[in-house]
Every structure is written in C-alpha cells, then in structure tokens.
Design an enzyme around this catalytic site. Structure first.
Site, short mmCIF file in Angstrom:
data_model
loop_
_atom_site.label_atom_id
_atom_site.label_comp_id
_atom_site.label_asym_id
_atom_site.label_seq_id
_atom_site.Cartn_x
_atom_site.Cartn_y
_atom_site.Cartn_z
N ASP A 9 0.80 -1.22 0.00
CA ASP A 9 0.00 0.00 0.00
C ASP A 9 0.84 1.28 0.00
O ASP A 9 0.36 2.32 -0.45
CB ASP A 9 -0.97 0.01 1.19
CG ASP A 9 -2.19 -0.86 0.92
OD1 ASP A 9 -2.45 -1.17 -0.27
OD2 ASP A 9 -2.90 -1.23 1.87
N TYR A 66 -9.88 -0.87 1.93
CA TYR A 66 -9.57 -0.81 3.36
C TYR A 66 -9.31 0.60 3.84
O TYR A 66 -8.83 1.45 3.10
CB TYR A 66 -8.33 -1.66 3.68
CG TYR A 66 -8.68 -3.03 4.19
CD1 TYR A 66 -9.19 -3.20 5.47
CD2 TYR A 66 -8.53 -4.16 3.40
CE1 TYR A 66 -9.53 -4.46 5.94
CE2 TYR A 66 -8.87 -5.43 3.87
CZ TYR A 66 -9.37 -5.56 5.14
OH TYR A 66 -9.70 -6.80 5.61
CU LIG Z 1 -8.14 -7.85 6.49
#
Ligand SMILES: [Cu+2]
Length: 640
Positions: free
Chosen positions: A301, A385
C-alpha cells in the site's frame, strides 16, 4: 467547550525546519527547476514527489540543503526516472533513469486509474466476456485496477501493467464489494493503454444481496438508548503545537507527513533525552491466500499506491473527540501541483483509565492516579480498506503504535462447500483470507545515537543444583551484534522482547538505559519460500531486522516496489552484515494480523487493532509518574 479545534499559527515566511514536510511553494519551486531543464514534457507525470530528507548528521549540524525527490514518468513512453532537486541551489542534483525490469516500476499515479476504466470498457473481448455472464450493460461494471506483482510471465513482465477485476454496481449508491464478477481478469498495459490479455477461467453467479449499509433496508433501524458522551477540557488541552513541533508533559517531537509513508514523527525525546530520531510505517503488504484464480493478489500500500496520498480529511466529533489540534497536509498531484488535505493529522489528549493505584494494608494510603496519553493520528483509505495510524505517548514514558483497520473486505464469489481459503460472509459472497503486514521503521536514539539491541527471553529451567525445587525462571540476554544475527522472530513462549540500549549511558544501578520493544507476535508472511511475494516482501518474513543507519535505506521493500522482482529493501540492506553493536541503528519491526474474515466483518468491518509498544526499561531509576497529581478534588497524601 466540547470538541473544539485549534490550529497552530504558521506564518508562510517562517523558515521551515529541515524535517518539516515540503510546502506548496516548495513543490512549485521544485517543479520550476525540473521544467527549466526540460524534464517536464507534455506527457510527464509525478508518480511521487516529496521531501528528500537530509541525512541525520546534516540536520544535527544545522544547515542542511532543502531537497525534493520526484519520481517522473513519461506516460507516452514509460520512461521512469528518480530525480532529486536542490531548492537551495536551484538545480537538479541527480537523475537516474530506471531499468524497470530489474529496478521495478514507479507507483501507479492517479490518471492511470481513470485510463484503465476507459480502456477496459472499450475492449470488445472484455465486453463479450461480460455479455456471456449476462452482464450486457457494462456501464454498471466497475473496473478495479490491481498492481501486477512480479511473476514469470515472459515478455509481459517488461510492460508497466495492472490486472483488473470487475464488480457490478447496480445504481450510483450500490456497494460494489457485494457484487464481484469473478473468474475474469484483464491485463492492461498502462503505457500502450490497451488490454493485452484476458484470463477468463470460470463463471460464478454475481452475489446479489446488497451490502449498502447506508440503505435503511440493509442496515435496519438505528439503535436507541445511546445517550451523549461529551469530552470536555474546560481549561484547554495540555499540549502545545508550534509549527510542527509538539510538546506535552516532557515529551517533544516533530510531526511530519509524506505522500508515501503518511505520518512521520521525528526527534522524539522525553525530559530532554532523545528516544527515537524518526518513526514511521514505510510499508504495508497485504498478500491474499487464495491459490487459484487470484494467486497474484498482493498489495504494497505504500510502495505501490502511496498510502499517504489517500489520507482522509478528519472531522471533529466523528473521528476525533475533545480539544483537537489539526495539521493539514500538502500533497502534490500528478502534475506536481500542491493540493491541501485539510485536517489530515489529528492531535489530542485522551484519558486512559488508571495509571497507578494502591491501597496499602499497613499504612492506610489509598492513592489512584489517572493515565493520559497524547495521540497523533491520521487515516488513509487505500481501495477497500481504511487504516488509522495512531502514535500514543503516555505519562509513564511508554510509546505505543496502534493501527486501526476498518472498511470493506476485498470479496470474491464464494466457491461453496467448506472452503479453507475464504469465509462466506453473505449469500454466495466470499471473504478470502489475507494478511496485513506492516513494517515500522524506528530510527532509535536512546540517550543518543550510539545504541545496541539485546534479545531478552524468559524461561523456566531444568531441575538441578541451581534449581532444586524446579521453580526457577531465568532471563537470557543475547546481544545482537551484526545485521545478519539480528534478523529475528518473536517467541511468545519465551515472552521475547528486544531491548534497545544506550552503550554510553547508565542508570543508578550501573545498567544501560534502554527502551524495550514489546511485539504482538502475530504470524509473519505465510507464503511459501518459493512464492514471488516471499522475495518481494522479504521484510515481512521476520519480525525484527536491525540495520546500521544509512540515510538512503528508507523502505523495507525497496525504493521501487511496483512490479519489483524481489530482493530489494531489507535483504539488500543487511547483505553486507554490518556491525550494529554500539552504532547508530535502525529497528524494522513487522506486525499485523492474519485475517480470516468473519461474517461480522461484512459489509463494513468493526475496527481491528494491531501494533507494538516501546517501554522505558531502566531509562528511569523508578516509576517516572509519581509526580502526576491526583484527580481534581483528591488529596495527594498526608503532606499534600
Ligand atoms: Cu483484512
């Protein structure tokens, strides 16, 4: 006052501290320097742009250069370069053109996400594959670009490309993660801007149940009976923020920010004694564990997507309660032009329950002190996320880092049966198993730059002359002397910790002053040693690495993570096996959950937490929090 907001006074003319993030004016000045030497053609974009932090010795000596680092990519040719400009000297200091096959690719930049959607929707092969699945209205299909990783794919490996999965979105507010269109991936060349491969392996029904939790039909009625909780600090907060310098109860630190790493803390000291020179989370890898169709699914990320770029604007009363100070972040766009993220960093104080307490059965003393912590936090949304990064500083000298994870599961169609690699979280909808492995980079300066690391294990002992009754518990301390020796794993059965000691300063008992790293001890990378991700995320194969400080060694998976074939970052940094005993050292700590989703994680996941703690260990000669006064209206004792 409740939930009030303050901002530090910042005059634009004030000379920046060498560690302050790059300002909007600096981004523009750097861009002018690059343009003047012809590096910013029509098709050139900034894949990364940020402060090139000066080396520690230059900062401590006083007058370092002010430099910016730019990753420039020519969208038309794919030529990728790593360029450093000096704002003081007004010139390009260095420029290296990458060999992307061996160095890796630059991060994905914003324009590419938009391009992929257009390219995929225009592709006849993809449209035909969707039509075969009964999905004839492709305006209802969202194309989701995923970084490609690095596998043995022949000539395709030389392309700059993404693998694209599809999700159905019925209406504008439909929640796409509920409706994966499984079995098909298209590969898009980002330079040629075309689909060059379609992998169409199987068809499964698109899960139908809505996950749109904003919809009262899905969510159900709102609960009743939750009466207000209000945090009040009638005299204001106890910290002060001067520009980017934050102080509170003996703590002092500088708050920094970067498009790649997000929140960065510098020069953390307590009572004037240095503890950490620089602390950040420079990488996060999320490898998925489905061996079939999605074997390639792994996200870095920070290195691939620039986590800091996706930082949220925080909202008073929702994200942060109490007396809040916010810092804004200035981040460049694809063109190197500064954009403001308002309220990017939240700074506040929290009550944290009991600090210490004792009711003495002999002298009658009954005392309680309340713990408090200073919180520096920010949130970023990377795709599905949401990650909150929280640094905590406590009254007893403890430092803690906590990541809060929330958001949407990355879903797939559930294959049925009792699948070992996924949980069914809604009818026909699977949440595949994956890991979130964070790397903390902790440039330690416990009572100065000269430190060493001891591994401390606790354990029972065999019965023998030294342990006749078998009750003995002993501490084993092992000095980690070289980088190779300091590649370590947690051992929960031995309560293993790592103590960072000053090799120059001792406490009242003649022992070195130190801070101890207490790990969570969750599993490291579970992929097989021969897996591609094992080489690419080598940092995550162990819990601890210790390196000798080198200003160029900043990223645990290397500088260029996207499509990197592996071996960069920590394995390369420790290859020379430098001496780390009594040196300027950096700790790299891997932590984070192995996440087998639960139905309760759907459609939006309640916050899950992970992190680590650093505690003073003989840094003080006794409990440093005796002087904390009792709560208002309570007596500190007979003499008080
Ligand atoms: Cu997760």
């Amino acid at each position: 006052m409740t939930d009030t907001e303050t901002r530090p006074a910042q005059s634009p003319e004030a000379a920046a501290h060498p560690l302050d993030p790059a300002s909007g004016a600096e981004f523009l000045a750097g861009r002018d320097i690059l343009a003047a030497v012809g590096l910013l053609g029509e098709t050139v974009r900034f894949a990364y742009y940020g402060l090139d932090e000066p080396p520690k010795d230059q900062v401590l000596a006083g007058r370092p250069d002010r430099r910016l680092r730019a990753f420039l990519i020519d969208g038309a040719t794919g030529e990728s370069a790593d360029v450093v400009v000096s704002l003081v000297e007004g010139r390009v200091v260095s420029r290296r053109v990458l060999d992307t096959a061996t160095d890796g690719q630059l991060p994905i930049y914003s324009e590419e996400f938009a391009v992929v959607d257009d390219v995929v929707h225009a592709d006849p092969g993809w449209r035909a594959a969707m039509a075969r699945r009964g999905l004839t209205d492709v305006t209802k299909i969202r194309a989701l670009p995923q970084t490609a990783g690095s596998f043995d794919e022949g000539d395709d490996e030389r392309r700059r490309f993404v693998r694209v999965l599809a999700f159905r979105q019925e209406g504008e507010h439909d929640y796409v993660w509920a409706h994966p269109v499984d079995g098909i991936t298209v590969y898009v060349d980002l330079v040629e801007r075309k689909v060059f491969k379609i992998v169409d392996e199987f068809e499964r029904p698109v899960p139908e149940e809505s996950g749109d939790y904003d919809d009262p039909e899905v969510r159900g009625p709102l609960r009743e009976g939750l009466r207000p909780i209000e945090i009040t600090q009638p005299e204001g907060p106890s910290f002060t923020l001067d520009g980017h310098r934050l102080s509170w109860q003996g703590w002092s630190l500088r708050v920094g920010f970067d498009a790649r790493e997000g929140l960065i803390l510098h020069q953390i000291s307590l009572d004037g004694r240095p503890v950490i020179y620089r602390a950040s989370i420079p990488e996060l890898v999320v490898p998925y564990g489905d061996p079939r169709f999605r074997y390639w699914q792994t996200y870095f990320d920070c290195g691939e997507y620039l986590l800091g770029k996706w930082t949220n604007s925080l909202e008073r009363g929702c994200d942060c309660l109490g007396e809040i100070a916010y810092l804004d972040a200035t981040l460049p766009d694809d063109f190197g032009a500064p954009q403001e993220i308002r309220n990017a960093i939240c700074i506040h104080e929290e009550d944290f329950g009991i600090l210490w307490k004792h009711t003495d059965i002999f002298n009658g003393s009954a005392q309680t002190r309340r713990q408090r912590r200073l919180v520096v936090s920010s949130w970023a949304t990377v795709g599905n996320y949401d990650y909150g990064f929280y640094w905590y500083f406590y009254l007893d000298g403890t430092i803690e880092h906590e990541v809060k994870m929330s958001g949407a599961l990355f879903t797939a169609a559930y294959p049925g049966g009792d699948d070992p690699h996924a949980e069914e979280v809604a009818p026909g909808l699977g949440g595949p198993v994956h890991q979130h492995l964070f790397s903390a980079r902790l440039d330690m300066t416990v009572d100065g730059p000269v430190n060493a690391v001891d591994e401390v294990d606790l354990g029972g002992m065999p019965v023998g002359p030294d342990n006749p009754y078998g009750n003995a518990i002993a501490r084993t301390v092992t000095r980690l002397r070289s980088e190779a020796q300091a590649v370590r794993r947690c051992d929960a059965a031995r309560a293993r910790t790592w103590r960072v000691v000053s090799t120059e300063r001792t406490n009242a008992y003649g022992k070195p002053t130190s801070y101890t790293l207490y790990p969570d001890g969750t599993p490291v990378l579970l992929a097989a040693p021969s897996a591609s991700v094992h080489a690419r995320a080598a940092f995550a194969t162990n819990h601890l690495w210790v390196t000798r400080y080198d200003p160029s060694q900043r990223y645990p998976a290397g500088d260029f993570v996207n499509q990197n074939p592996g071996g960069a970052g920590l394995p390369a940094y420790v290859a020379t096996d430098r001496d780390i005993d009594g040196a300027d050292i950096v700790l790299w700590h891997t932590f984070g959950p192995t996440h087998f989703p639960r139905p309760e994680d759907w459609p939006v996941m309640p916050v899950a937490r992970c992190g680590f703690t650093l505690k003073p260990t003989g840094f003080f000669d006794r409990n440093p929090a005796l002087g904390v006064p009792p709560p208002h209206g309570h007596s500190p004792g007979p003499a008080g």
